[in-house]
Design an enzyme around this catalytic site. Structure first.
Site: not given
Ligand code: UN1
Length: 496
Positions: A175, A249, A283, A386
């Site tokens: 999804k 994650e 993230c 966040e």
């Molecule tokens: C994300 O924002 O879920 O290291 C991953 C990084 C990217 C991955 C981000 N390669 O900023």
């Protein structure tokens, strides 16, 4: 007339059973409708899970290196279609094309890496404690995997999960985010052309109802999720109760520390890229900057000058450095955090803080100015929560220990960064920072696809995607004992 997109189930493009759909728009131009997508519910998930369970019976028996050949072909197709895919991704999620090309490149790297690993899905053997007996262990696939992802890396992040899962012999119900559904279909096109058989990879579009149906489907044995901590925690408790393997994650509140001995130009560039690259919607984004007091004022002055010059606009336009925020809801969330920050007694919003509506380019999209708060303290909400937008909170530290203390004082633990020229300080920080990833003289963003990726504390639940570690998520161990003595040898009986 908006295009009508479908689910991809058992190798066929199909509508949702209910006929319900949702719309996806370009965040840089709300009049640009990318299309409508099926609003799937449990019946659609059921069809996809059934197809995936059926396909699993044969897919798991294909020699892993042969599966690898298909993944390599997928990598080749991604190379061929890179520019076109990048533009489609930018249109639906906003980041500039140079970033979406990087996103596709990460999927390419992951495809080739996974293809190679199919020749190395190593198990191990060990001596038996009994004579004429062999002990072996193998990695075996698990079954149907449910993959649920965010929109900010519409190819890279799904590929980290999907491609290793396929390499290991699993099948998939995927999804994509409602904010990047077209990219999900593009992924299906690539995998179909690469020769992945019908039913092995399925896409169901939808919102939380669809996601919940995946999490709760009894035939779906693994859940791989990237998204918010709130949703991830809910998934973990529901799927955990069904004994599913769950890899999460989730959020981050990543910080960059700058020490006085650092190359300050480099630290400045790093902070700008980490905080405002991808409009702060990673993230791994730098949402806190922790500056040593000796350089605090000077560094901030230089940062503001540079951040104020970042070119905001549609990601499809040449020269754009920062695209829009993903949607109106997220824009309002960013605004709300700016309001909260302004109300904290000490913090000062020294740059931005508003929607970017100034130009023709930005008038029709969800644009927000690069925003900087100074004199933030660690107890403030803008230092702890966040935000997922172009908002940077700056905190002052007395020395390295104080800086690391501040850095660690968050519920999250994904990425972290230290700028220093002092090798001793660097190693102390590597030891003491509580995060899954620590960068030295590198911003908090930019993880490479073949290295473990994930975080501690509120960011994850102990798994790591990326690199070899992803293969741990998508396999189980099978231990095999073969006794060729011809007699009953009893283990765990005291023979001593
Ligand atoms: C994300 O924002 O879920 O290291 C991953 C990084 C990217 C991955 C981000 N390669 O900023």
């Amino acid at each position: 007339m908006a295009e009508t997109f479908k689910n991809y189930i058992n190798g066929a493009w199909v509508d949702s059973r209910s006929g319900a759909s949702f719309e996806n728009r370009n965040p840089a131009d709300r009049d640009d409708v990318i299309g409508t997508f099926p609003q799937s519910d449990a019946t659609d998930v059921e069809a996809a899970a059934r197809a995936a369970a059926e396909a699993y019976k044969t897919w798991r028996l294909i020699p892993a290196p042969k599966r690898g050949d298909m993944l390599r072909a997928a990598g080749d197709i991604l190379v061929r279609r890179k520019d076109e895919l990048a533009r489609a991704m930018t249109r639906e999620m906003g980041k500039p094309v140079f970033e979406t090309k990087g996103d596709v490149q990460e999927a390419i790297d992951t495809a080739y890496y996974a293809a190679t690993e199919t020749r190395r899905l190593f198990g191990y053997n060990a001596p038996s404690e009994l004579a004429n007996k062999v002990n072996l262990s193998f990695r075996v696939p698990i079954g149907v995997c449910g993959i649920i992802t965010a929109w900010n890396f519409p190819m890279a992040v799904p590929s980290w999960k999907i491609l290793p899962a396929l390499a290991c012999g699993n099948t998939i119900v995927y999804k994509p985010s409602e904010d990047a559904p077209h990219s999900g279909n593009l992924m299906a096109e690539v995998l179909e052309e690469a020769g992945i058989p019908a039913g092995v990879f399925n896409v169901v579009h939808g919102a939380s109802e669809c996601g919940a149906a995946i999490v709760e489907h009894p035939e779906i044995r693994v859940i791989g999720f990237t998204g918010s901590t709130v949703v991830g925690n809910e998934i973990a408790s529901r799927a955990g109760a069904m004994n599913k393997k769950v890899s999460l994650e989730m959020g981050g509140k990543n910080a960059q520390i700058v020490m006085p001995d650092a190359d300050l130009n480099l630290a400045l560039e790093g902070a700008l890229w980490g905080a405002f690259g991808t409009t702060g919607q990673r993230c791994t984004a730098t949402s806190r900057l922790i500056i040593h007091e000796a350089i605090y004022d000077d560094f901030i002055n230089r940062l503001i000058t540079k951040a104020g010059k970042i070119k905001i606009g549609p990601g499809l336009e040449e020269g754009t450095e920062m695209g829009p925020v993903i949607n109106e809801k997220q824009l309002k969330r960013v605004e709300e955090y700016v309001r909260i920050g302004r109300e904290e007694d000490k913090a000062v919003c020294i740059l931005g803080g508003d929607r970017a509506t100034g130009s023709q380019d930005t008038a029709n999209g969800w644009f927000f100015l690069p925003t900087i708060f100074i004199d933030v303290t660690r107890d403030m909400r803008i230092a702890r929560e966040e935000i997922f937008g172009p908002v940077l909170s700056i905190l002052k530290a007395r020395d390295l220990s104080d800086a690391i203390d501040i850095l660690n004082d968050t519920p999250y633990g994904l990425s972290s960064s230290l700028y220093t020229a002092n090798v001793n300080d660097a190693f102390r920080a590597i030891r003491d920072i509580e995060a899954g990833i620590t960068y030295i003289n590198v911003p908090t963003i930019g993880a490479e696809a073949h290295m473990p990726f994930g975080g501690v504390k509120g960011t994850g639940n102990g798994h790591r995607e990326g690199g070899w570690t992803a293969f741990d998520i998508f396999t189980e161990w099978k231990t095999v004992y073969i006794d060729y003595s011809g007699s009953l040898q009893r283990a765990q009986i005291d023979n001593y």
